[in-house]
Motif scaffolding. Structure first.
Motif, PDB file in Angstrom:
ATOM      1  N   TYR A 110       0.836  -1.213   0.000  1.00 22.72           N
ATOM      2  CA  TYR A 110       0.000   0.000   0.000  1.00 22.72           C
ATOM      3  C   TYR A 110       0.862   1.252   0.000  1.00 22.72           C
ATOM      4  CZ  TYR A 110      -4.115  -2.863   1.003  1.00 22.72           C
ATOM      5  OH  TYR A 110      -5.126  -3.768   0.932  1.00 22.72           O
ATOM      6  N   ALA A 111       2.011   1.181   0.628  1.00 18.68           N
ATOM      7  CA  ALA A 111       2.887   2.349   0.685  1.00 18.68           C
ATOM      8  C   ALA A 111       3.629   2.539  -0.635  1.00 18.68           C
ATOM      9  CB  ALA A 111       3.871   2.199   1.834  1.00 18.68           C
ATOM     10  N   GLY A 112       3.491   1.562  -1.529  1.00 19.93           N
ATOM     11  CA  GLY A 112       4.123   1.679  -2.837  1.00 19.93           C
ATOM     12  C   GLY A 112       5.627   1.433  -2.799  1.00 19.93           C
ATOM     13  N   TRP A 113       6.085   0.719  -1.760  1.00 20.02           N
ATOM     14  CA  TRP A 113       7.506   0.438  -1.680  1.00 20.02           C
ATOM     15  C   TRP A 113       7.827  -0.855  -2.400  1.00 20.02           C
ATOM     16  CZ3 TRP A 113       7.844   0.967   4.341  1.00 20.02           C
ATOM     17  CH2 TRP A 113       7.597   2.313   4.689  1.00 20.02           C
ATOM     18  N   ASN A 114       9.113  -1.015  -2.608  1.00 24.81           N
ATOM     19  CA  ASN A 114       9.595  -2.269  -3.165  1.00 24.81           C
ATOM     20  C   ASN A 114       9.393  -3.379  -2.116  1.00 24.81           C
ATOM     21  OD1 ASN A 114      11.085  -4.404  -4.073  1.00 24.81           O
ATOM     22  ND2 ASN A 114      12.746  -3.122  -4.881  1.00 24.81           N
ATOM     23  N   PRO A 115       8.664  -4.448  -2.457  1.00 23.40           N
ATOM     24  CA  PRO A 115       8.395  -5.531  -1.486  1.00 23.40           C
ATOM     25  C   PRO A 115       9.666  -6.218  -0.987  1.00 23.40           C
ATOM     26  CG  PRO A 115       7.081  -5.793  -3.479  1.00 23.40           C
ATOM     27  CD  PRO A 115       8.037  -4.679  -3.751  1.00 23.40           C
ATOM     28  N   ASP A 116      10.780  -5.959  -1.673  1.00 25.87           N
ATOM     29  CA  ASP A 116      12.034  -6.549  -1.205  1.00 25.87           C
ATOM     30  C   ASP A 116      12.342  -6.136   0.238  1.00 25.87           C
ATOM     31  OD1 ASP A 116      12.214  -7.573  -3.679  1.00 25.87           O
ATOM     32  OD2 ASP A 116      13.765  -6.190  -4.404  1.00 25.87           O
ATOM     33  N   TRP A 117      11.808  -4.990   0.632  1.00 28.85           N
ATOM     34  CA  TRP A 117      12.058  -4.517   1.984  1.00 28.85           C
ATOM     35  C   TRP A 117      11.406  -5.397   3.043  1.00 28.85           C
ATOM     36  CZ3 TRP A 117      15.560  -1.147   3.346  1.00 28.85           C
ATOM     37  CH2 TRP A 117      16.031  -0.243   2.386  1.00 28.85           C
ATOM     38  N   PHE A 118      10.404  -6.157   2.628  1.00 31.72           N
ATOM     39  CA  PHE A 118       9.600  -6.897   3.602  1.00 31.72           C
ATOM     40  C   PHE A 118      10.443  -7.779   4.516  1.00 31.72           C
ATOM     41  CE2 PHE A 118       7.453 -10.967   4.505  1.00 31.72           C
ATOM     42  CZ  PHE A 118       6.643 -10.494   5.512  1.00 31.72           C
ATOM     43  N   LYS A 119      11.345  -8.556   3.898  1.00 29.15           N
ATOM     44  CA  LYS A 119      12.133  -9.501   4.693  1.00 29.15           C
ATOM     45  C   LYS A 119      12.986  -8.772   5.727  1.00 29.15           C
ATOM     46  CE  LYS A 119      10.843 -13.543   3.491  1.00 29.15           C
ATOM     47  NZ  LYS A 119      11.056 -14.149   2.182  1.00 29.15           N
ATOM     48  N   PHE A 120      13.465  -7.569   5.338  1.00 32.38           N
ATOM     49  CA  PHE A 120      14.254  -6.805   6.288  1.00 32.38           C
ATOM     50  C   PHE A 120      13.411  -6.445   7.514  1.00 32.38           C
ATOM     51  CE2 PHE A 120      15.403  -2.739   8.120  1.00 32.38           C
ATOM     52  CZ  PHE A 120      16.720  -2.983   8.487  1.00 32.38           C
ATOM     53  N   PHE A 121      12.186  -5.987   7.256  1.00 35.91           N
ATOM     54  CA  PHE A 121      11.294  -5.630   8.364  1.00 35.91           C
ATOM     55  C   PHE A 121      11.019  -6.850   9.247  1.00 35.91           C
ATOM     56  CE2 PHE A 121      10.182  -1.805   5.991  1.00 35.91           C
ATOM     57  CZ  PHE A 121      10.120  -0.893   7.036  1.00 35.91           C
ATOM     58  N   LEU A 122      10.753  -7.964   8.566  1.00 36.17           N
ATOM     59  CA  LEU A 122      10.427  -9.184   9.305  1.00 36.17           C
ATOM     60  C   LEU A 122      11.591  -9.560  10.228  1.00 36.17           C
ATOM     61  CD1 LEU A 122       8.020 -11.084   9.357  1.00 36.17           C
ATOM     62  CD2 LEU A 122       9.259 -12.585   7.775  1.00 36.17           C
ATOM     63  N   GLY A 123      12.807  -9.490   9.660  1.00 38.42           N
ATOM     64  CA  GLY A 123      13.990  -9.827  10.451  1.00 38.42           C
ATOM     65  C   GLY A 123      14.157  -8.890  11.635  1.00 38.42           C
ATOM     66  N   ALA A 124      13.949  -7.584  11.382  1.00 35.99           N
ATOM     67  CA  ALA A 124      14.122  -6.596  12.445  1.00 35.99           C
ATOM     68  C   ALA A 124      13.111  -6.829  13.558  1.00 35.99           C
ATOM     69  CB  ALA A 124      13.969  -5.192  11.873  1.00 35.99           C
ATOM     70  N   MET A 125      11.868  -7.148  13.169  1.00 33.63           N
ATOM     71  CA  MET A 125      10.840  -7.386  14.186  1.00 33.63           C
ATOM     72  C   MET A 125      11.145  -8.630  14.992  1.00 33.63           C
ATOM     73  SD  MET A 125       7.268  -6.279  12.455  1.00 33.63           S
ATOM     74  CE  MET A 125       7.480  -7.403  11.122  1.00 33.63           C
ATOM     75  N   LEU A 172      14.075  -9.846  15.615  1.00 36.27           N
ATOM     76  CA  LEU A 172      15.163  -9.525  16.537  1.00 36.27           C
ATOM     77  C   LEU A 172      14.624  -8.758  17.747  1.00 36.27           C
ATOM     78  CD1 LEU A 172      18.219  -9.795  16.833  1.00 36.27           C
ATOM     79  CD2 LEU A 172      18.443  -7.538  15.788  1.00 36.27           C
ATOM     80  N   GLY A 173      13.770  -7.774  17.463  1.00 36.46           N
ATOM     81  CA  GLY A 173      13.192  -6.983  18.550  1.00 36.46           C
ATOM     82  C   GLY A 173      12.412  -7.853  19.518  1.00 36.46           C
TER      83      GLY A 173
END
Ligand SMILES: Nc1ncnc2c1ncn2[C@@H]1O[C@H](COP(=O)(O)OP(=O)(O)O)[C@@H](O)[C@H]1O
Ligand SMILES: [Mg+2]
Lengths: 295, 351
Positions: free
Chosen positions: B317-332, B334-335
């Motif tokens: 929805y934000a119109g970003w490259n979905p490639d970012w998704f895995k990074f977010f998943l990993g960061a979450m 870790l958190g």
């Protein structure tokens, strides 16, 4: 002694022998547990204390000898069966699940439920209240029985396990080194609970390698050494000093003193130590067998 | 006879060692608290940066995406609380739908027959996983890694053998398809919004799991076998039955998810599902389950799945490259792990 002696003891083990393959872990060991008495089993590491209580708790069988519960010969198939006969064991390392609340630990395996069929659910209010009052009766005041039991100290956890066994109708309470990992104060708390259990009329088997913990609470003392009884004393037959000395490993002490004497020929400092040892051994005058089992 | 030391215990000994916990500390100690806070933050974040994210239709899409992870994640969370892993859950979903569709199609039977046989198979795989873990004492990580590989091989090979392709045949015109679709994959139009039945199933399973964990004897046992297996056994908890039951619950919900996919898409790709087992585990861990067992919640796992759904859809929805998704998943992940570690340290500080 007390008049309970005339009745059949809660637990009587006669000439028990237990082998692990070729290792003889116990031999010729006899033990009686009476209601309202604390029987202490003392011995160094590897003396066979844990093996002895595993036999009583129904985890192992005697390879030779007789095991009676309230005068009736038994052969338990599992610890569960021993538990059903009122023989409860509190293992030092197996006492509790540390991340679970105190009340869930208290009732674990014997949960109280209400409702029927698929609606059968835990009676949480009852279990919380009961845990609180039972612990209170044992002299421990928890404001919050919902805290994880891991947040309690080691001694308190032992006490919860003891209170639990008492609540679920144990007649015989077996405690495997409940004070071993505890500081002085916490050990004191546990010892007080042992007295509480005794006052409630339970027969207690208290395993320890610390004579200073055993002496104040014990009515009888069975000392094990390398799987053999080194002595079995009623409380009025032995002093704290002798108990301590016996525990220090009578025979080994003598052996050590001989070895030291040999070495002392070349070393004067060692000579002094050897002398002291000799003195101590002489004072001991070890009784290898108890004089007359009290009638 | 007289004792040198009598039991002169005072009636009650309030011990200064007992931690007094404030209501706030208690809330923070709930396993799902961290994930709920995280979900709110992520929702607000995408609400702010992605205007299409704000609509109710977007929420419906997010909930559906969450439910396909959330349903098996409920069972995986229970299993993790019970101290075990299941790496075969992702491909077991595909196995269940392949078995249901190909059996019905090849034997020209009512699809319900295939559905029932697939259920038996899924429960059987769960029981086998559980039995092997309990019987051999091999860590469930290894046992289920083996079943994962075997199931994946079977999925690909048997589908190729039977259909000659990499997908199961379309079963949408077979007997019983309509009724099965109503149960597993119904889609309602509520005021212009498309609401999927799997979202309701997800909430229902989460509610049942929560009730079971917190209010029943079995729930008590699940926490106990995961927290300290030998202690649990010593007080009479049937450890083996509890754990095998947990593996079978994973099998059951993997089957349910498989049926949802089958009756949503009519046909299934045989290579699907690989990697999803980690999404289930991640949802459970973000939701507060400890990898070491004995701690966690079903609500947390559902929240973890919802975070997953929000992030996958939010990035689109934000119109970003979905490639970012895995990074977010990993960061979450870790958190969440750091938060869990902190919780455990606090809980066990007094050991
Ligand atoms: N399961 C077992 N298999 C073989 N030997 C054992 C086993 N358990 C204990 N032993 C041996 O039996 C002896 C007594 O052990 P144990 O009863 O544990 O002593 P304690 O509790 O007094 O330290 C030791 O020599 C120990 O090595
Ligand atoms: Mg021992």
């Amino acid at each position: 002694m007390s008049d309970t002696m005339t009745e059949a003891p809660l637990v009587r083990l006669t000439d028990c022998e237990k082998r692990y393959g070729t290792i003889i872990a116990l031999t010729g060991v006899s033990l009686e547990v009476h209601a309202g008495e604390v029987t202490c089993v003392l011995g160094d590491n590897g003396a066979g204390k844990s093996t002895l209580i595993k036999v009583i708790a129904g985890m192992h069988h005697c390879d030779a000898g007789v095991y009676e519960v309230e005068g009736e010969r038994v052969r338990f198939a599992s610890p569960r069966e021993a538990l059903e006969r009122g023989i409860a064991t509190v293992y030092q390392d197996l006492a509790v699940v540390s991340l679970m609340p105190v009340w869930r630990n208290f009732f674990l395996g014997s949960e109280v439920r209400k409702g029927v069929g698929p609606l059968s659910r835990l009676d949480i209010r009852f279990m919380r209240e009961t845990t609180r009052t039972e612990l209170h009766n044992m002299g421990i005041d928890l404001r919050d029985v919902d805290q994880p039991i891991g947040t309690l100290s080691g001694g308190e956890r032992q006490c919860v396990a003891i209170a639990r066994a008492v609540y679920f109708g144990a007649k015989v309470l077996i405690l495997d080194e409940p004070t071993a990992a505890l500081g002085v104060k916490q050990a004191g708390v546990v010892l007080r609970y042992i007295m509480r259990a005794k006052e409630r009329g339970l027969g207690v088997v208290f395993i320890t390698h610390n004579p200073h913990h055993a002496y104040p609470v014990g009515d009888r003392f069975l000392i094990l050494n390398r799987g053999r009884p080194l002595g079995d004393f009623a409380r009025d037959e032995i002093t704290r000093e002798r108990l301590t000395a016996l525990m220090a490993g009578g025979e080994e002490l003598e052996q050590l003193s001989h070895e030291l004497e040999g070495a002392a020929a070349t070393d004067t400092a060692l000579g002094r130590v050897a002398e002291e040892f000799e003195h101590e051994v002489a004072e001991l005058s070890i009784r290898k067998t108890p004089p007359e089992p009290p009638a | 006879m007289s004792h040198a030391v009598q039991a002169a215990a005072p009636p009650s000994v309030p011990d200064e060692r007992i931690a007094r916990r404030s209501p706030l500390a208690r809330l923070l100690a709930r396993p799902e608290t961290g994930s709920l806070a995280g979900a709110v933050v992520i929702y607000v974040f995408f609400y702010a940066v992605a205007p299409p994210f704000r609509g109710l239709d977007a929420l419906a899409t997010i909930l559906y995406a969450s439910s396909t992870i959330g349903i098996p994640a409920v069972a995986v969370a229970l299993l993790m609380i019970g101290g075990e892993f299941d790496l075969s859950a992702g491909v077991a979903v595909t196995s269940a739908s392949l078995v249901a569709s190909m059996l019905s199609f090849q034997l020209t039977m009512n699809v319900w027959v295939g559905v029932a046989l697939a259920l038996l198979l899924a429960l059987g795989v769960g029981a086998l996983n559980g039995y092997l873990v309990m019987k051999t004492g091999i860590p469930s990580f290894l046992v289920t890694l083996a079943t994962f590989l075997m199931l994946q091989g079977l999925n690909l090979a048997i589908t190729k053998l039977i259909t000659g392709t990499v997908a199961s045949p379309d079963i949408s015109d077979m007997d019983g398809f309509g009724s099965a679709q109503k149960i597993f994959a119904a889609e309602w139009d509520v005021g212009g919004l498309s609401l999927r039945i799997s979202v309701l199933w997800w909430l229902l399973f989460t509610a049942i799991a929560t009730w079971t964990l917190l209010r029943t004897r079995v729930g008590n046992w699940i926490f106990a076998v995961g927290g300290a297996q030998s202690s649990a056994r010593a007080v009479g908890v049937p450890v083996r039955r509890v754990k095998i039951g947990l593996f079978m619950t994973v099998g059951f919900l993997a089957w349910f998810t498989g049926m949802n996919l089958l009756f949503s898409f009519n046909s299934i790709q045989s290579g699907e599902g690989v990697g999803n087992e980690f999404l289930y585990i991640i949802a459970a861990v973000i939701g507060g389950c400890l990898l070491t067992g004995g701690y966690g919640s079903a609500v947390g796992a559902a929240t973890g799945a919802f975070i997953f759904g929000m992030t996958t859809q939010g990035i689109v929805y934000a119109g970003w490259n979905p490639d970012w998704f895995k990074f977010f998943l990993g960061a979450m992940l870790l958190g969440a792990t750091l938060l869990n570690l902190w919780v455990r340290r606090r809980t066990e500080a007094a050991r």
